[in-house]
Design an enzyme around this catalytic site. Structure first.
Site, short mmCIF file in Angstrom:
data_model
loop_
_atom_site.label_atom_id
_atom_site.label_comp_id
_atom_site.label_asym_id
_atom_site.label_seq_id
_atom_site.Cartn_x
_atom_site.Cartn_y
_atom_site.Cartn_z
N ARG A 246 0.83 -1.21 0.00
CA ARG A 246 0.00 0.00 0.00
C ARG A 246 0.85 1.25 0.00
O ARG A 246 1.93 1.26 0.62
CB ARG A 246 -0.85 0.03 1.28
CG ARG A 246 -2.07 -0.83 1.19
CD ARG A 246 -3.15 -0.08 0.48
NE ARG A 246 -4.40 -0.83 0.54
CZ ARG A 246 -5.17 -1.04 -0.52
NH1 ARG A 246 -4.83 -0.60 -1.70
NH2 ARG A 246 -6.30 -1.70 -0.38
N ASP B 295 7.93 -6.55 2.63
CA ASP B 295 6.93 -7.36 3.31
C ASP B 295 6.27 -8.50 2.56
O ASP B 295 6.48 -8.71 1.38
CB ASP B 295 5.88 -6.43 3.93
CG ASP B 295 5.64 -6.82 5.39
OD1 ASP B 295 6.30 -7.76 5.86
OD2 ASP B 295 4.80 -6.20 6.05
N LYS C 147 8.37 0.05 21.58
CA LYS C 147 9.50 0.99 21.50
C LYS C 147 9.00 2.43 21.64
O LYS C 147 9.66 3.25 22.28
CB LYS C 147 10.24 0.81 20.17
CG LYS C 147 10.96 -0.52 20.08
CD LYS C 147 11.85 -0.60 18.86
CE LYS C 147 12.71 -1.85 18.91
NZ LYS C 147 13.60 -1.96 17.76
N ASP D 56 34.72 -34.41 -17.59
CA ASP D 56 34.34 -35.10 -16.36
C ASP D 56 32.99 -35.79 -16.64
O ASP D 56 32.28 -35.40 -17.59
CB ASP D 56 34.22 -34.06 -15.24
CG ASP D 56 33.49 -34.58 -14.04
OD1 ASP D 56 33.89 -35.64 -13.53
OD2 ASP D 56 32.49 -33.95 -13.62
N TYR D 57 32.62 -36.77 -15.83
CA TYR D 57 31.36 -37.46 -16.12
C TYR D 57 30.21 -36.94 -15.24
O TYR D 57 29.35 -36.20 -15.70
CB TYR D 57 31.52 -38.99 -15.97
CG TYR D 57 30.25 -39.70 -16.37
CD1 TYR D 57 29.90 -39.82 -17.71
CD2 TYR D 57 29.37 -40.19 -15.40
CE1 TYR D 57 28.70 -40.41 -18.09
CE2 TYR D 57 28.17 -40.79 -15.78
CZ TYR D 57 27.84 -40.89 -17.12
OH TYR D 57 26.65 -41.46 -17.49
#
Ligand code: GDG
Length: 738
Positions: A10, A147, A387, A505-506
C-alpha cells in the site's frame, strides 16, 4: 542520478472522498510508520537524489489525479500508484496475504486457508507490481521491496533486470522450517525463490534469519555459508536489521502543547488511579483475549487494587472484511463487557475500551501518562508500540512485553512474559504497579539509550549501506559466464586446430547427479554426442572420472575414447587396454572402512561407495545440516587416521573420498597431455576434484566449470543441462566446414 524506489503493498495514505470533499489520510501500521519516518528524516539519505514510493491505491486513477490537482499528495517523495483489478486484489490481499501467509507466519496453522485461486491472484498482483516498476526503473536504481505481500516480486524483477540492486525486508516473523513446509510444494518453492531474487534479505531478529536460511537449505537444497546463500550464480546476503522508531519525534512530543494538554486532562480524570495502556490493531496475533484474561486474573487476585487502576484498552480497526477478524471483535467486546460487568463499582470501571483510530497527539499523551504498557502479542515481527512507549516515558513507566515479539530480543529490561499464561501476566501487572520508581527509571534508561541509538534512520541507512556492500561483493565474486563472443572465438580456434584433446568429467558434467550413483547412466544424447565427436579423427576425447573401471567400461566402454577411472588410478587409452597406475595393494581400505561404516550408521541417507583404489562416503541424500556436521567430523577423523600414510582425503561435492596420494585429476591430465601433445584443449568439469585440472591447464587450455561458485576455470556455464548443447556446437562447427 541515484534513486531509491521503495515498494510496498500500500501507499502510505488513502484518498477518501465524500461528495465534493476529499481527504488524504495517512495509513496506520508499523511499516508505514517506519518507512515514512526514514523518508522524512532526510539527513542520512543524502546519497539518493530522488526517492519514489510505489504501492497500490484503493481509489480510482481519476481520484488520484483529482487529489494531485488539489495539491493533497505529500510532496516529500514522488509517488507511483498501482491500480489493480478489485476482484484479484481482494483474493491477493484478504485471501493469500492475510488468510494464508499472515496466520502461517505467525504460527496459527489452524487458521491457514489453502486456496489455489488466491495464490494465483497473489502471483498476478506481484507481476503487476513488476510491470509497474519496469515502467519507471532506470539502471542504477536501488529497489527496496517490503513485506509478505510481495515475496514473489524480487525474483520477477531479477528476471527483468539481472543487474538491478534489490533489497527485501520482511516485517513479520519468518517461521521455522516446520511451519513453512506446511505450504504446498509449488507455493513454498516459489516464495523462497521469489525472495532470493534480492541481493540482501533483511529480518528483525537472528531467529528469523536462521529460519529462512534453514528453509532454503531444506526446500531448495541451496548451498549456504554463515549468512550467505549461493543461488543462481549470485551470492545473497541474509541479515538482521531490528527496525527502530523515530525516537526524537516521541521525545519532542513530551513538550508539545497539545500532547501536554491531553495528558494533563487524562491524569486529572484518573487521579488516584494507575493507568495501564495498550494499543493494537484488531488481530488474533495480538493475543487480546489472553491479555484481558490476565488483567481479569490480576483484579481477582488483588482486590486491593480495584478502584486504583484502570486499563485503557485501544483497538485499531483492521482487515474488517475477513471473517476471522469480525468474530474476534465480537468476542473481545463480550469479554470487555463481562469484566466491566463483574468488577465495576458506582465510581469506577476497570476497562476503558476504544475501537477507533487515535490521533498522534492522543497516542503520545497516552504513552506518557501510562504507568504500565501491557503489550502481549502471541507473535509479532517486532512491535513498534513497545519501542514508542519506552521512548515516550519521562520519569516513570514499566513495559510488560510478550517474549514472543521480535522486540523482546532487544528490550531485555522489560518484564518479559509468556502471553498465554494469564497467571504470569497477572503477576507481571502486580510487579509493574508496585515497582519502585528508581528501578523503573534504571530499566527505562537502558532501553531508551538503545532505542535512541538504533532509530529508524539508522535502520534504513544500515540496510541500504549493507545492500550496496552486498552488491559490490557480488560483482567481485562474479564468475565469467561463457558468452556468445567468447564461445565463437573458442569455436574458431577449434576449427583451425589439427590435434585436439577434449577432457570431460562425467558426473555433474556429462550426466546430472542422481540420488544413487548407479542411476546416473549416460543418455542416448550423450552417447550420440561422444560418437559424433570421435568421428572427427582430429579429436581425442578423454572421459576423466572418479568412477570405477567396471562402471566406465559398462557405460562408455564401446566408445573410441580414453577412459580414466578413479581420478587416474586406472587408465584405458583409446583402443588400448586398462592399465593400473598404482602399485600399492588396497589393504589400507580395511583400516578406513570401519570408520566410514560407523558414520553411515550415524547419518541416515549416507552410504559408502567402494572402488578398486578409492573409498567414498556420500552424503548428498542426508539432512543437509546433519550431513554437513557429520562430514566435518568424519573428515577430521580421517585426517588423523591418514596422517603419515600414503593416503589423502578429498573433500568433493557432497562426498568424502580416501585414496592414494599423487592420484588426482591434475597429475593424470598432465600425463595425458604429455602423451597427446594437442594443439587445442578443452576441459569441462564441475567438482572440486576438477579444479586440479583447471589449475594445471588454465594457461594452455579452454577450461569451463559447470555450475556456480568460485573456480580456477576460465569460464563458467551455469547448468549441467547446457553441456550437451554446448558440445554439439563443436560437432556442428566442423560439420559445417566439411
Ligand atoms: C508490522 C509487524 C513490525 C497504530 N495505531 C495507531 C497508530 N499506530 C501505529 C503505532 C505503531 C504502528 O502503528 C504499529 O506498529 P506495530 O509494530 O505494533 O504493528 P504492525 O502494524 O502489525 O506492523 C510488526 C512492524 O510491521 C514494523 O516492521 O513491528 O511486528 O506486524 O507505529 O504507533 N498510530 C496512530 N494512531 C493509531 O490509531 N497515530
Amino acid at each position: 542520478m541515484k534513486r531509491l524506489l521503495i515498494v510496498s503493498n500500500r501507499l502510505p495514505f488513502n484518498i477518501e472522498k465524500n461528495g465534493e470533499e476529499m481527504v488524504v489520510r495517512q495509513s496506520s501500521g508499523g511499516l508505514v510508520s517506519a518507512i515514512k519516518g526514514c523518508f522524512e528524516s532526510n539527513e542520512e539519505h543524502g546519497h539518493f537524489e530522488e526517492k519514489m514510493w510505489i504501492g497500490s491505491l484503493e481509489s480510482t486513477p481519476e481520484d488520484w489525479q483529482d487529489a494531485n490537482n488539489r495539491g493533497l499528495i505529500p510532496p516529500d517523495f514522488s509517488i507511483t500508484p498501482l491500480f489493480t483489478p478489485k476482484e484479484v486484489y481482494e483474493k491477493y490481499y484478504n485471501g493469500f496475504s492475510n488468510s494464508t501467509i499472515w496466520p502461517l507466519f505467525h504460527y496459527f496453522p489452524s487458521l491457514v486457508q489453502y486456496h489455489r485461486d488466491c495464490y494465483e491472484a497473489y502471483y498476478k498482483i506481484n507481476r503487476l507490481f513488476a510491470e509497474k516498476i519496469s515502467e519507471v526503473y532506470q539502471p542504477g536504481d536501488v529497489i527496496w521491496v517490503h513485506d509478505y505481500q510481495l515475496m514473489l516480486l524480487p525474483q520477477m524483477l531479477r528476471e527483468r533486470f539481472p543487474d538491478a540492486i534489490i533489497g527485501f525486508f520482511l516485517h513479520i516473523p519468518f517461521p521455522s522450517y516446520e511451519i513453512i513446509r506446511l505450504l504446498p510444494t509449488e507455493w513454498k518453492i516459489n516464495i523462497l525463490r521469489g525472495i532470493l531474487g534480492a541481493d540482501l534479505i533483511g529480518f528483525h531478529t537472528h531467529d528469523y534469519v536462521q529460519h529462512f536460511i534453514h528453509s532454503t537449505k531444506m526446500i531448495l537444497r541451496v548451498d549456504t555459508q554463515f549468512n550467505t546463500i549461493q543461488f543462481n550464480n549470485r551470492l545473497i546476503k541474509v541479515d538482521l536489521f531490528p527496525i527502530g522508531i523515530e525516537y526524537q519525534k516521541f521525545r519532542k512530543a513530551i513538550t508539545d502543547d497539545v500532547v501536554v494538554n491531553i495528558s494533563t486532562s487524562l491524569e486529572h480524570r484518573f487521579i488516584g488511579q494507575k493507568i495501564i495502556f495498550s494499543v493494537d490493531r484488531l488481530d488474533y496475533t495480538k493475543g487480546l483475549n489472553y491479555r484481558l484474561k490476565g488483567f481479569e486474573e490480576f483484579l481477582e487476585r488483588h482486590p486491593e487494587w480495584r478502584e486504583k487502576v484502570v486499563f485503557i484498552f485501544n483497538i485499531i480497526p483492521s482487515r474488517d472484511l475477513i471473517p476471522e477478524y469480525i468474530s474476534r471483535r465480537k468476542e473481545i467486546q463480550e469479554q470487555v463487557s463481562s469484566i466491566n460487568g463483574r468488577y465495576s463499582t458506582l465510581h469506577w470501571q476497570p476497562l476503558i475500551y476504544r475501537y477507533n483510530h487515535l490521533g498522534f497527539e492522543e497516542l503520545c499523551a497516552l504513552y506518557q501518562s501510562a504507568d504500565v504498557a501491557l503489550i502481549t502479542p502471541l507473535r509479532d515481527g517486532m512491535n513498534l508500540v513497545a519501542k514508542e512507549y519506552i521512548a515516550s516515558c519521562i520519569d516513570k513507566g514499566v513495559l510488560i512485553l510478550s517474549e514472543l515479539t521480535g522486540a523482546a530480543s532487544e528490550l531485555n529490561e522489560a518484564l518479559l512474559v509468556n502471553p498465554t499464561d494469564s497467571t504470569e501476566v497477572a503477576n507481571a501487572i502486580y510487579e509493574a504497579l508496585t515497582m519502585p520508581l528508581i528501578e523503573q527509571r534504571s530499566r527505562l534508561s537502558y532501553m531508551q539509550r538503545r532505542i535512541a541509538e538504533y532509530n529508524v534512520s539508522k535502520w534504513s541507512n544500515d540496510f541500504l549501506t549493507e545492500l550496496l556492500g552486498a552488491k559490490s561483493e557480488q560483482q567481485k565474486q562474479k564468475v565469467n559466464l561463457l558468452d556468445k563472443d567468447e564461445l565463437a572465438s573458442i569455436l574458431e580456434d577449434y576449427r583451425r586446430s589439427e590435434k585436439r584433446c577434449i577432457l570431460l568429467d562425467y558426473d555433474g558434467t556429462l550426466a546430472p547427479f542422481q540420488k544413487l550413483p548407479v542411476l546416473a547412466t549416460p543418455g542416448d544424447d550423450v552417447i550420440d554426442l561422444l560418437n559424433a565427436m570421435c568421428h572427427d579423427e582430429r579429436n581425442h576425447v578423454v572421459i576423466i572420472s572418479g568412477r570405477d573401471v567396471e562402471t566406465l567400461e559398462k557405460w562408455l566402454g564401446a566408445l573410441p575414447v580414453t577412459l580414466v577411472a578413479e581420478h587416474g588410478a586406472c587408465i584405458r587409452y583409446k583402443n588400448e587396454k586398462w592399465v593400473e597406475q598404482v602399485s600399492a595393494t588396497p589393504e589400507w581400505k580395511d583400516q578406513i572402512r570401519p570408520l566410514l561404516e560407523l558414520f553411515s550408521s550415524r547419518c541416515v541417507g549416507s552410504f559408502i561407495e567402494e572402488k578398486r583404489n578409492t573409498l567414498a562416503w556420500h552424503y548428498r541424500n542426508t539432512h543437509p545440516d546433519l550431513g554437513f556436521i557429520r562430514s566435518r567430523e568424519l573428515r577430521n577423523s580421517l585426517m588423523q587416521l591418514t596422517a603419515n600414510t600414503p593416503l589423502q582425503v578429498i573433500d568433493g561435492n557432497k562426498v568424502l573420498e580416501v585414496r592414494l596420494v599423487g592420484i588426482d585429476k591434475g597429475a593424470t591430465c598432465q600425463k595425458i597431455m604429455a602423451r597427446l601433445e594437442p594443439d587445442f584443449t578443452l576441459c569441462l568439469g564441475d567438482d572440486t576434484t576438477d579444479e586440479d585440472m583447471f589449475r594445471l591447464l588454465r594457461d594452455t587450455a579452454y577450461t569451463i566449470k559447470i555450475g556456480s561458485g568460485s573456480t580456477a576455470a576460465e569460464y563458467t556455464v551455469l547448468s549441467q543441462t547446457e553441456v550437451v548443447p554446448l558440445l554439439q556446437k563443436f560437432v556442428q562447427e566442423t560439420e559445417v566446414v566439411h
